[in-house]
Design a protein around this motif. Structure first.
Motif, PDB file in Angstrom:
ATOM      1  N   VAL A   1      28.162  21.273  -2.659  1.00 31.71           N
ATOM      2  CA  VAL A   1      28.809  20.518  -1.581  1.00 31.71           C
ATOM      3  C   VAL A   1      28.326  21.024  -0.230  1.00 31.71           C
ATOM      4  O   VAL A   1      28.047  20.237   0.686  1.00 31.71           O
ATOM      5  N   GLN A   2      28.210  22.347  -0.096  1.00 29.55           N
ATOM      6  CA  GLN A   2      27.709  22.904   1.164  1.00 29.55           C
ATOM      7  C   GLN A   2      26.275  22.459   1.433  1.00 29.55           C
ATOM      8  O   GLN A   2      25.915  22.148   2.575  1.00 29.55           O
TER       9      GLN A   2
ATOM     10  N   SER B   1      23.011  18.573   5.445  1.00 32.87           N
ATOM     11  CA  SER B   1      22.103  17.462   5.752  1.00 32.87           C
ATOM     12  C   SER B   1      22.750  16.446   6.686  1.00 32.87           C
ATOM     13  O   SER B   1      22.140  15.422   6.996  1.00 32.87           O
ATOM     14  N   LEU B   2      23.969  16.737   7.147  1.00 35.10           N
ATOM     15  CA  LEU B   2      24.716  15.806   7.992  1.00 35.10           C
ATOM     16  C   LEU B   2      24.874  16.360   9.401  1.00 35.10           C
ATOM     17  O   LEU B   2      24.790  17.566   9.625  1.00 35.10           O
TER      18      LEU B   2
ATOM     19  N   LYS C   1      10.896   7.497  14.430  1.00 42.51           N
ATOM     20  CA  LYS C   1      11.547   8.574  13.691  1.00 42.51           C
ATOM     21  C   LYS C   1      13.032   8.644  14.021  1.00 42.51           C
ATOM     22  O   LYS C   1      13.423   8.690  15.191  1.00 42.51           O
ATOM     23  N   ASN C   2      13.874   8.644  12.986  1.00 47.48           N
ATOM     24  CA  ASN C   2      15.320   8.698  13.167  1.00 47.48           C
ATOM     25  C   ASN C   2      15.843  10.131  13.190  1.00 47.48           C
ATOM     26  O   ASN C   2      16.697  10.471  14.013  1.00 47.48           O
ATOM     27  N   ARG C   3      15.377  10.943  12.260  1.00 48.73           N
ATOM     28  CA  ARG C   3      15.845  12.312  12.137  1.00 48.73           C
ATOM     29  C   ARG C   3      14.964  13.223  12.991  1.00 48.73           C
ATOM     30  O   ARG C   3      13.911  13.679  12.564  1.00 48.73           O
ATOM     31  N   LEU C   4      15.419  13.491  14.208  1.00 52.21           N
ATOM     32  CA  LEU C   4      14.657  14.330  15.123  1.00 52.21           C
ATOM     33  C   LEU C   4      15.001  15.801  14.911  1.00 52.21           C
ATOM     34  O   LEU C   4      16.126  16.143  14.562  1.00 52.21           O
TER      35      LEU C   4
ATOM     36  N   VAL D   1      12.719  16.184   4.318  1.00 53.91           N
ATOM     37  CA  VAL D   1      13.672  17.070   3.649  1.00 53.91           C
ATOM     38  C   VAL D   1      15.055  16.430   3.524  1.00 53.91           C
ATOM     39  O   VAL D   1      15.988  17.078   3.034  1.00 53.91           O
ATOM     40  N   PHE D   2      15.181  15.167   3.929  1.00 59.87           N
ATOM     41  CA  PHE D   2      16.427  14.427   3.793  1.00 59.87           C
ATOM     42  C   PHE D   2      16.278  13.404   2.670  1.00 59.87           C
ATOM     43  O   PHE D   2      15.599  12.383   2.840  1.00 59.87           O
ATOM     44  N   PRO D   3      16.876  13.640   1.503  1.00 64.64           N
ATOM     45  CA  PRO D   3      16.748  12.666   0.409  1.00 64.64           C
ATOM     46  C   PRO D   3      17.200  11.269   0.805  1.00 64.64           C
ATOM     47  O   PRO D   3      16.666  10.273   0.303  1.00 64.64           O
ATOM     48  N   SER D   4      18.153  11.167   1.700  1.00 63.53           N
ATOM     49  CA  SER D   4      18.698   9.864   2.078  1.00 63.53           C
ATOM     50  C   SER D   4      17.676   8.987   2.783  1.00 63.53           C
ATOM     51  O   SER D   4      17.765   7.751   2.726  1.00 63.53           O
TER      52      SER D   4
END
Length: 464
Positions: free
Chosen positions: A105-106, A111-112, A287-290, A344-347
């Motif tokens: 869970v951690q 990733s959020l 790019k969304n995840r900066l 590195v973000f599976p989503s």
């Protein structure tokens, strides 16, 4: 308990994650980490783990920027991560099952949010094992549960065998069964996968600091592409890395002919990926995840003096301006294009495949890692996105890792790091969706349930 015990267990576990080849040993230190200690033990185990796992950060920044100030971000990052471990360990003292569940869970929670940094997941211990195919069912979080499950098995059956002292007993058979499951994950036979298309990946190997000084990269990428197309005239698509050029070179349309080009484009405010075809840009993706503290600056107003001081210490002048994030995930035609940190973000990869991507195309600039192992660690983590989504992954890096990964996670072709060149290799477009793509992060919910069950069983006197 002596301080060296949690430090040694944490550091030992870090040595079992990429880019180390020792993933098969991960359940050993993990069993000790599940069994011993509370808040303080968890903190020092976290210091040991993150101190080793992230040691590439000072190694890369100090050498790249030629100043000891490059090591400054390392210590606070290690301490923050260690505090998170301390919280989990403190809540689950004497509760191995609960600790295993809350551990996953951690991982998911890291990733959020604004400061998302999803490094150090236990599931990556299996990235070199055929058992990584379980990620197609439940993502990297299911792999983490698998590694933790084996560690719990070693702890439970090993503890019973130690107490009974009888090798040929139920405890002995249970331990053999756990070891058999773990061994199967490392020797699981995988089917062959053959591509019917050819991609040309280009690696310019350009110092990122020279790029910031205005060094023109267009001629280098155009010449490497010209050489590559002579060697692989059948190539259907050409892939350039992240921020490869500031603008597309003139005459490129004639060079490419009917082929498609996916290139990283520096726009000044966005980190952009474009699909170029027949002399025009037909799709683009921002790019969304900066990267926190690199491409965007959390709490900018309050921390601006600190940011300005630190970046000037690294040799950057001028006003501090973050990039503008994209507003959603959409493939570039058939290509699920994503950029560097997003791997590195599976989503991210999952969202692109849900939107219709038939092949994943990752652009990266890992030259910022310098000569450290950070770039290889980044590659190994992102490699699992191919398995989770059931897609081929075409990865172009400025100085590497430039490689092609099949839907089973095998690296089918790869360029050496830190040298300019091109790579031609086969791939295929695929449309089927894996269970992970359809169902998402259900393994995190399972982990949370196990955590609650573990806490409840402790109240009844159970250990595992």
């Amino acid at each position: 308990m002596r301080l060296w015990v949690p430090l040694l267990l944490g550091g030992g576990l870090a040595l079992c994650l990429p880019p180390s080849p020792l993933g098969f040993l991960a359940p050993l230190p993990l069993a000790g980490l599940l069994f011993w200690g509370g808040l303080g033990f968890g903190f020092w185990a976290g210091v040991g783990f993150w101190g080793v796992h992230l040691v590439w950060l000072p190694l890369s920044f100090v050498l790249l920027f030629e100043t000891p100030w490059g090591a400054v971000p390392y210590l606070p990052l290690v301490l923050v991560k260690a505090v998170l471990w301390a919280g989990v360990f403190g809540l689950t003292r004497g509760r191995p099952l609960a600790r295993a569940g809350l551990w996953v869970v951690q991982e998911y929670l890291t990733s959020l949010g604004e400061l998302a940094f999803p490094w150090g997941f236990l599931g990556y211990a299996l990235v070199e094992a055929p058992g990584r195919m379980l990620a197609a069912l439940g993502g990297v979080y299911l792999l983490s549960l698998g590694v933790l499950g084996v560690a719990l098995g070693l702890l439970y059956w090993g503890g019973r065998l130690w107490a009974e002292g009888v090798l040929f007993s139920r405890a002995g058979l249970g331990l053999v069964g756990v070891l058999g499951v773990w061994g199967a994950l490392w020797f699981w036979p995988l089917p062959q996968e053959v591509g019917n298309q050819t991609a040309l990946l280009v690696q310019g190997n350009i110092n990122p600091l020279r790029k910031l000084e205005g060094f023109p990269a267009e001629e280098i990428y155009q010449e490497l592409t010209r050489q590559g197309l002579r060697a692989y005239p059948e190539a259907a698509v050409v892939v350039w890395p992240e921020t490869a050029v500031a603008h597309l070179p003139p005459g490129l349309a004639l060079l490419l002919g009917p082929r498609e080009l996916l290139s990283g484009l520096e726009t000044g405010f966005s980190n952009r990926r474009v699909l170029f075809k027949e002399a025009r840009i037909v799709y683009q993706y921002d790019k969304n995840r900066l990267v926190p503290f690199g491409e965007r600056f959390p709490w900018d107003e309050a921390l601006r003096p600190l940011y300005r001081f630190f970046f000037r210490a690294l040799g950057f002048e001028g006003e501090l301006v973050g990039r503008t994030p994209g507003q959603g995930y959409a493939p570039l035609g058939r290509y699920g294009a994503f950029i560097c940190y997003e791997s590195v973000f599976p989503s991210v990869a999952r969202a692109l495949v849900l939107q219709g991507a038939e092949v994943l195309v990752l652009a990266s600039n890992d030259a910022w890692y310098g000569p450290s192992f950070g770039g290889l660690q980044h590659f190994q983590m992102g490699r699992l996105r191919a398995v989770e989504t059931g897609r081929w992954l075409l990865r172009a890096g400025n100085d590497g890792v430039t490689a092609v990964v099949d839907p089973y996670g095998r690296v089918t072709a790869r360029l050496p790091q830190r040298q300019a060149g091109f790579l031609g290799s086969s791939f295929a477009y695929r449309q089927a969706q894996t269970p992970y793509v359809r169902l998402g992060d259900w393994a995190v919910g399972l982990a949370g349930l196990l955590g609650l069950v573990g806490l409840r069983r402790r109240a009844k006197g159970a250990i595992v």
